[in-house]
Design an enzyme around this catalytic site. Structure first.
Site, PDB file in Angstrom:
ATOM      1  N   GLU A 105       0.843  -1.211   0.000  1.00  0.00           N
ATOM      2  CA  GLU A 105       0.000   0.000   0.000  1.00  0.00           C
ATOM      3  C   GLU A 105       0.874   1.256   0.000  1.00  0.00           C
ATOM      4  O   GLU A 105       0.540   2.254  -0.628  1.00  0.00           O
ATOM      5  CB  GLU A 105      -0.927   0.001   1.219  1.00  0.00           C
ATOM      6  CG  GLU A 105      -2.053  -1.018   1.088  1.00  0.00           C
ATOM      7  CD  GLU A 105      -2.967  -1.025   2.299  1.00  0.00           C
ATOM      8  OE1 GLU A 105      -2.476  -1.370   3.385  1.00  0.00           O
ATOM      9  OE2 GLU A 105      -4.149  -0.672   2.152  1.00  0.00           O
ATOM     10  N   GLU A 125      -4.284  -9.301   3.084  1.00  0.00           N
ATOM     11  CA  GLU A 125      -5.041  -9.008   4.313  1.00  0.00           C
ATOM     12  C   GLU A 125      -6.236  -9.925   4.548  1.00  0.00           C
ATOM     13  O   GLU A 125      -6.500 -10.323   5.678  1.00  0.00           O
ATOM     14  CB  GLU A 125      -5.520  -7.544   4.303  1.00  0.00           C
ATOM     15  CG  GLU A 125      -4.440  -6.542   4.620  1.00  0.00           C
ATOM     16  CD  GLU A 125      -3.584  -6.144   3.424  1.00  0.00           C
ATOM     17  OE1 GLU A 125      -3.676  -6.811   2.373  1.00  0.00           O
ATOM     18  OE2 GLU A 125      -2.830  -5.170   3.541  1.00  0.00           O
TER      19      GLU A 125
END
Ligand code: NAI
Length: 686
Positions: A105, A125
């Site tokens: 990210e 995730e």
């Protein structure tokens, strides 16, 4: 700067190095250090651009998972990301090794991404019960569209950078000199910004989003984090980015503290503990190049495939030419199907098969470093086979048995060198199932255990070290679970009801469907052999014996707990079995009563926890979370429920002990309430 971030200048380019070994995890110190570095970049007029790179073997390979179990400390990752985006000077992410989760990210906040060939990126995730919480669901769709983002994020996929380059996620892939190439790229961007947030998400139709959604939900077993990820990704098209980011963060925070995310983190930490005995151990593993597998049946052929696929040379031996031919055929068919479904290239298959040989001549095992027997489950056969192995194996070879229930110490005791004998208990199908129990016997040498662990690692298995007791860790807990289900049959429940309750809870299959699939005759044979020594005072359910006496051995005989009609995939309820169960209750003087699904699941879980506690107090397992690893990877226990030991931890010892007391009452004679202390001493996350 914090000690985890180092900076230096290469003329007008600031080089920001993340140095937080071993994986450069994005911890609080890393986040603070990055924030400070960006502030310095902004304040120094002579600096025109920056690159972020990882020290050692990787970029930021993930977030610091330990932080996830506590309130997150400032600065949070979105703040670091906002600082990079708001900085007027371009920042380039230079990737090698892995850029995963928060690490990836962070790269999406940068103005360009350059990567060393062979690196991987991804947002795993969802596999931890959460969603990307620092813009992954908002920025990735702006680069690759909604559907592809749903596919990748919901699978927690890891992508090689050359694939990522094709998709437009990575701007440049280099074969070498990452630092120099990244500096050159940063210099070429001086004076410009190229923020992903300024790109509009490519528009997708409702229809194609719907198709991607259905696929992802199915593959993701409808777990809440998968649905949440989809909702957030869709916001990247429907909402301005800041609104999308705020909603994503909120969903991430809610999921992070959910029981399911904690259960998955427990599994993550439990897995990390598995190889601990390997690292930090002075005892070195012996080199293993060639593996000989004795017995080419169901297990032997699967074990041979597992070893071949991991790059070992494998010899498969069987005393029967017919059995050998059938094992070899199964193996060849396996690789043929890998080829036809595109999972393996022709070169790879050729290479693997070049390392494969088979024989019925024992002399062939002389060059093997590790010999695994998977012959009939009969102690006399095992003794005979170990004698033959000893006669032909080289003196340094390690000797393992794949027995399910036999006493490996007894097998070792008849060998000349018991220190090299131990158990390697694979699960069926051996090339698929992740669990591998390593059975440590009285005389097994530490080198044999170290070798088994590194062997398991190369096979991609989850190795759990067990003491040598009947059923080891997994089958023992599973037996307690099955026994409890049989008790409930007598008390008022039916197989289909119990199976349904447990499948709804998340088990891959209910216990009676499993019994029918694996065959009822094997356990029957075992019960018959134990009948002389069984305590007649103990509660004993005769329903499975009755089924076997009727020739109902499960799926293979067309009937077991269920009936299997021609051409049907699933078993159907058989009124005869219902009658038989009702009659059994009458004969035992038990008044049948209704069971709720909740009660069924509760009794099953309590029985598993009780047996896990026995396994710990008897030192069969030395790490309590190993019981959870075993159940999840060998017995279809839902990973997202964490496992019996995790559930015990959630309950607390006092409540658990009170529940086990109740279980002892309903289970009757023979049930021993365990001391649960050790389940609470050794928590996976600690
Ligand atoms: P299987 O009956 O399919 O295969 C056994 C093979 O051993 C046969 O091919 C037979 O010809 C060969 N064999 C027998 N005596 C031999 C000898 N003296 N020398 C050389 N080869 C000999 O049995 P399966 O199911 O593969 O089980 C093998 C072992 O693995 C057993 O100890 C079993 O308890 C254990 N196991 C089985 C599991 C399963 O799901 N089937 C799971 C985990 C362990």
């Amino acid at each position: 700067m914090t000690s985890k971030i180092k900076i230096h200048h290469e003329s007008e380019v600031m080089v920001i190095t993340v140095d937080n070994p071993p994986i450069n995890a994005g911890s609080i110190e890393v986040r603070q250090g990055l924030l400070d570095a960006i502030a310095e970049l902004e304040s120094h007029a002579e600096l025109k651009a920056a690159i972020i790179i990882g020290a050692g073997s990787t970029f930021i390979a993930g977030s610091d998972m330990k932080e996830f179990s506590q309130p997150l400390a400032e600065p949070h990752l979105p703040k670091v990301i906002a600082a990079i985006e708001n900085c007027p000077k371009p920042v380039v992410a230079a990737l090698h090794g892995a850029a995963l989760g928060g690490g990836f990210e962070l790269t999406l906040a940068c103005d360009a991404r350059i990567a060393l060939v062979g690196s991987i990126i991804g947002l795993p995730e969802v596999t931890l019960g959460i969603i990307p919480g620092a813009g992954g669901t908002q920025r990735l769709p702006r680069l690759i569209g909604i559907e592809k983002s749903i596919e990748l994020i919901c699978a927690g996929a890891r992508l090689k950078v050359d694939e990522a380059l094709k998709l437009g996620i990575i701007d440049q892939v280099v074969k070498s000199d990452l630092l120099a190439n990244a500096i050159a790229l940063a210099k070429s961007m001086v004076g410009s910004k190229k923020r992903i947030r300024d790109i509009s998400t490519p528009i997708s139709t409702d229809q194609s989003i719907q198709a991607a959604t259905q696929k992802a939900l199915k593959a993701g077993k409808n777990r809440p984090q998968v649905q949440a990820a989809i909702d957030m990704i869709c916001n990247a098209q429907a909402l301005p980015i800041d609104e999308g980011l705020a909603l994503e963060r909120e969903a991430f925070q809610n999921l992070r503290v959910s029981t399911e995310a904690r259960a998955l983190r427990h599994q993550f930490f439990a897995e990390r503990k598995l190889f601990k005995a390997l690292s930090g151990n002075d005892v070195k593993a012996q080199p293993v190049n060639q593996v000989a597998v004795i017995g080419a049946g169901t297990m032997g052929s699967g074990i041979a495939i597992a070893c071949l696929s991991a790059g070992y040379s494998v010899l498969l031996l069987d005393q029967s030419e017919a059995a050998l031919a059938s094992g070899v055929k199964k193996l060849q068919q396996f690789y043929a199907s890998r080829l036809s479904n595109g999972k393996m290239s022709q070169e790879k298959v050729n290479e693997i098969l070049q390392h494969f040989s088979h024989s019925s001549d024992w002399a062939a095992i002389a060059s093997a470093d590790l010999i695994i027997e998977a012959v009939f489950e009969d102690i006399d056969v095992k003794h005979e086979v170990f004698q033959k192995i000893e006669a032909h194996a080289n003196q340094n070879a390690l000797l393992a048995s794949n027995t399910s229930y036999l006493d490996i110490d007894a097998i070792a005791a008849r060998t000349r060198n018991p220190s090299r004998v131990f158990g390697l208990h694979f699960f069926s199908p051996a090339q698929v199932m992740k669990l591998l129990e390593i059975v440590r016997c009285k005389a097994t040498s530490p080198a044999a255990i170290a070798t088994s662990l590194s062997f398991a690692k190369r096979l991609g298995k989850m190795p759990v070290i067990s003491g040598n007791t009947f059923g080891f860790i997994g089958n023992r807990i599973y037996a307690a679970y099955r026994r409890q289900c049989e008790f409930m049959l007598e008390e008022g429940a039916y197989p289909e009801q119990i199976d349904k309750a447990l499948e709804e809870y998340g088990f891959a299959m209910g216990p009676f469907a499993v019994a029918d699939m694996s065959g009822l005759d094997i356990a029957w044979g075992m019960r018959k052999s134990q009948s002389a020594t069984r305590n007649p005072e103990h509660r004993y359910v005769t329903i499975p014996d009755t089924l076997c006496r009727l020739g109902r051995f499960g799926r293979k005989s067309g009937a077991g707990y269920y009936q299997y009609l021609e051409g049907t995939k699933f078993g159907a309820v058989d009124p005869l079995v219902t009658q038989l169960i009702d009659r059994d209750s009458v004969e035992k003087g038990i008044v049948r009563r209704e069971f709720t699904s909740q009660e069924i699941v509760h009794r099953v879980l309590m029985s598993m926890i009780n047996e896990a506690a026995h396994v710990m107090s008897e030192k069969v397992a030395s790490v309590s979370s190993d019981c959870d690893i075993a159940l999840v990877n060998g017995y279809g226990f839902p990973r997202w429920r964490g496992g019996p030991v995790f559930i015990a931890g959630e309950m607390g010892q006092e409540t658990l002990d009170a529940e086990l007391k109740k279980l002892a009452v309903v289970s009757g004679a023979g049930f021993v309430q365990a001391n649960t202390t050790l389940l609470f001493k050794d928590h996976a996350e600690g």
